[in-house]
Design a protein around this motif. Sequence first.
Motif, PDB file in Angstrom:
ATOM      1  N   GLU A  14      18.666   3.019 -34.612  1.00 41.56           N
ATOM      2  CA  GLU A  14      18.265   4.176 -33.803  1.00 41.56           C
ATOM      3  C   GLU A  14      19.216   5.353 -33.959  1.00 41.56           C
ATOM      4  OE1 GLU A  14      20.062   1.248 -30.652  1.00 41.56           O
ATOM      5  OE2 GLU A  14      18.824   1.091 -32.453  1.00 41.56           O
ATOM      6  N   HIS A  15      20.479   5.085 -34.276  1.00 44.11           N
ATOM      7  CA  HIS A  15      21.431   6.180 -34.495  1.00 44.11           C
ATOM      8  C   HIS A  15      21.073   6.939 -35.775  1.00 44.11           C
ATOM      9  CE1 HIS A  15      24.256   3.318 -32.209  1.00 44.11           C
ATOM     10  NE2 HIS A  15      23.624   4.111 -31.364  1.00 44.11           N
ATOM     11  N   LEU A  16      20.651   6.211 -36.790  1.00 43.31           N
ATOM     12  CA  LEU A  16      20.255   6.839 -38.045  1.00 43.31           C
ATOM     13  C   LEU A  16      18.985   7.665 -37.844  1.00 43.31           C
ATOM     14  CD1 LEU A  16      20.912   3.722 -40.313  1.00 43.31           C
ATOM     15  CD2 LEU A  16      22.456   5.650 -39.869  1.00 43.31           C
ATOM     16  N   ALA A  17      18.042   7.138 -37.071  1.00 47.93           N
ATOM     17  CA  ALA A  17      16.807   7.879 -36.791  1.00 47.93           C
ATOM     18  C   ALA A  17      17.092   9.121 -35.958  1.00 47.93           C
ATOM     19  CB  ALA A  17      15.810   6.976 -36.067  1.00 47.93           C
ATOM     20  N   ALA A  18      18.015   9.010 -35.007  1.00 50.49           N
ATOM     21  CA  ALA A  18      18.325  10.153 -34.129  1.00 50.49           C
ATOM     22  C   ALA A  18      18.828  11.343 -34.942  1.00 50.49           C
ATOM     23  CB  ALA A  18      19.343   9.752 -33.070  1.00 50.49           C
ATOM     24  N   ARG A  19      19.567  11.064 -35.998  1.00 48.04           N
ATOM     25  CA  ARG A  19      20.048  12.162 -36.850  1.00 48.04           C
ATOM     26  C   ARG A  19      18.876  12.943 -37.443  1.00 48.04           C
ATOM     27  NH1 ARG A  19      24.220   8.491 -40.179  1.00 48.04           N
ATOM     28  NH2 ARG A  19      25.583   7.962 -38.445  1.00 48.04           N
ATOM     29  N   GLN A  20      17.798  12.236 -37.772  1.00 42.83           N
ATOM     30  CA  GLN A  20      16.634  12.889 -38.367  1.00 42.83           C
ATOM     31  C   GLN A  20      15.773  13.582 -37.317  1.00 42.83           C
ATOM     32  OE1 GLN A  20      14.591  10.406 -41.284  1.00 42.83           O
ATOM     33  NE2 GLN A  20      16.426   9.137 -41.402  1.00 42.83           N
ATOM     34  N   LEU A  21      15.872  13.140 -36.072  1.00 47.55           N
ATOM     35  CA  LEU A  21      15.056  13.715 -35.000  1.00 47.55           C
ATOM     36  C   LEU A  21      15.824  14.729 -34.152  1.00 47.55           C
ATOM     37  CD1 LEU A  21      13.181  10.483 -33.920  1.00 47.55           C
ATOM     38  CD2 LEU A  21      12.280  12.388 -35.263  1.00 47.55           C
ATOM     39  N   ALA A  22      17.074  14.972 -34.500  1.00 48.55           N
ATOM     40  CA  ALA A  22      17.870  15.963 -33.778  1.00 48.55           C
ATOM     41  C   ALA A  22      17.252  17.337 -33.999  1.00 48.55           C
ATOM     42  CB  ALA A  22      19.318  15.932 -34.269  1.00 48.55           C
ATOM     43  N   PRO A  23      17.321  18.215 -33.058  1.00 46.54           N
ATOM     44  CA  PRO A  23      18.038  18.145 -31.786  1.00 46.54           C
ATOM     45  C   PRO A  23      17.214  17.571 -30.629  1.00 46.54           C
ATOM     46  CG  PRO A  23      17.194  20.347 -32.051  1.00 46.54           C
ATOM     47  CD  PRO A  23      16.764  19.561 -33.270  1.00 46.54           C
ATOM     48  N   LEU A  24      15.991  17.097 -30.900  1.00 38.66           N
ATOM     49  CA  LEU A  24      15.179  16.578 -29.797  1.00 38.66           C
ATOM     50  C   LEU A  24      15.672  15.230 -29.285  1.00 38.66           C
ATOM     51  CD1 LEU A  24      11.563  17.564 -30.911  1.00 38.66           C
ATOM     52  CD2 LEU A  24      13.009  18.644 -29.171  1.00 38.66           C
ATOM     53  N   LEU A  25      16.298  14.422 -30.123  1.00 37.23           N
ATOM     54  CA  LEU A  25      16.812  13.114 -29.717  1.00 37.23           C
ATOM     55  C   LEU A  25      18.315  13.057 -29.945  1.00 37.23           C
ATOM     56  CD1 LEU A  25      16.432  10.190 -28.767  1.00 37.23           C
ATOM     57  CD2 LEU A  25      15.888   9.578 -31.137  1.00 37.23           C
ATOM     58  N   THR A  26      19.028  12.795 -28.864  1.00 36.84           N
ATOM     59  CA  THR A  26      20.486  12.662 -28.904  1.00 36.84           C
ATOM     60  C   THR A  26      20.850  11.282 -28.376  1.00 36.84           C
ATOM     61  OG1 THR A  26      20.738  15.022 -28.449  1.00 36.84           O
ATOM     62  CG2 THR A  26      22.663  13.621 -28.055  1.00 36.84           C
TER      63      THR A  26
END
Length: 174
Positions: A48-60
Amino acid sequence: MEQGMVQVYTGDGKGKTTAALGLALRAVGRGFRVCVVQFIKGGGAYGEHLAARQLAPLLTIHQTGRDGWIFRDKLEDEDIRIAKEALELAREAMNSGDYDLVILDEINGAVWFGLICVEQLLEVIESKPPQVELVLTGRSAHSRVIEAADLVTEMREVKHYYQQGVDARIGIEK
């Protein structure tokens, strides 16, 4: 969001964090801003940390906790300090106006371990702005937290491959 609720995902079965992250993905897909604070989850990057990088800034995602296991009867001052700082980070995120959905991953476990007292978590729940959705995950949710929630889902383990010696797998459990 017009009306935010308090959701609790608890129980001994697999899937509490996965359900919360599924909700986060749905929210991001609708343009909502999501903050996840992970308690007692130190020790490297999860998928999920790797995915969050791709979904930033909406997911932190904020990962907190030190490496290694925590034992209820052998708490270290460092673990308590980190958990209290994470709770304050979560409170600030929830009240900042920057997020529509705030997920406190493994917060129930942090309470059960004694890293945070239930009163502190209840204060966070009570201070939730009306337009913010708040999700609390982790085993052993305190009865007072369950009472304060609007929705409670209990994951129940029926069968798990871990019992056959299968360790956590990349992309599935981590």
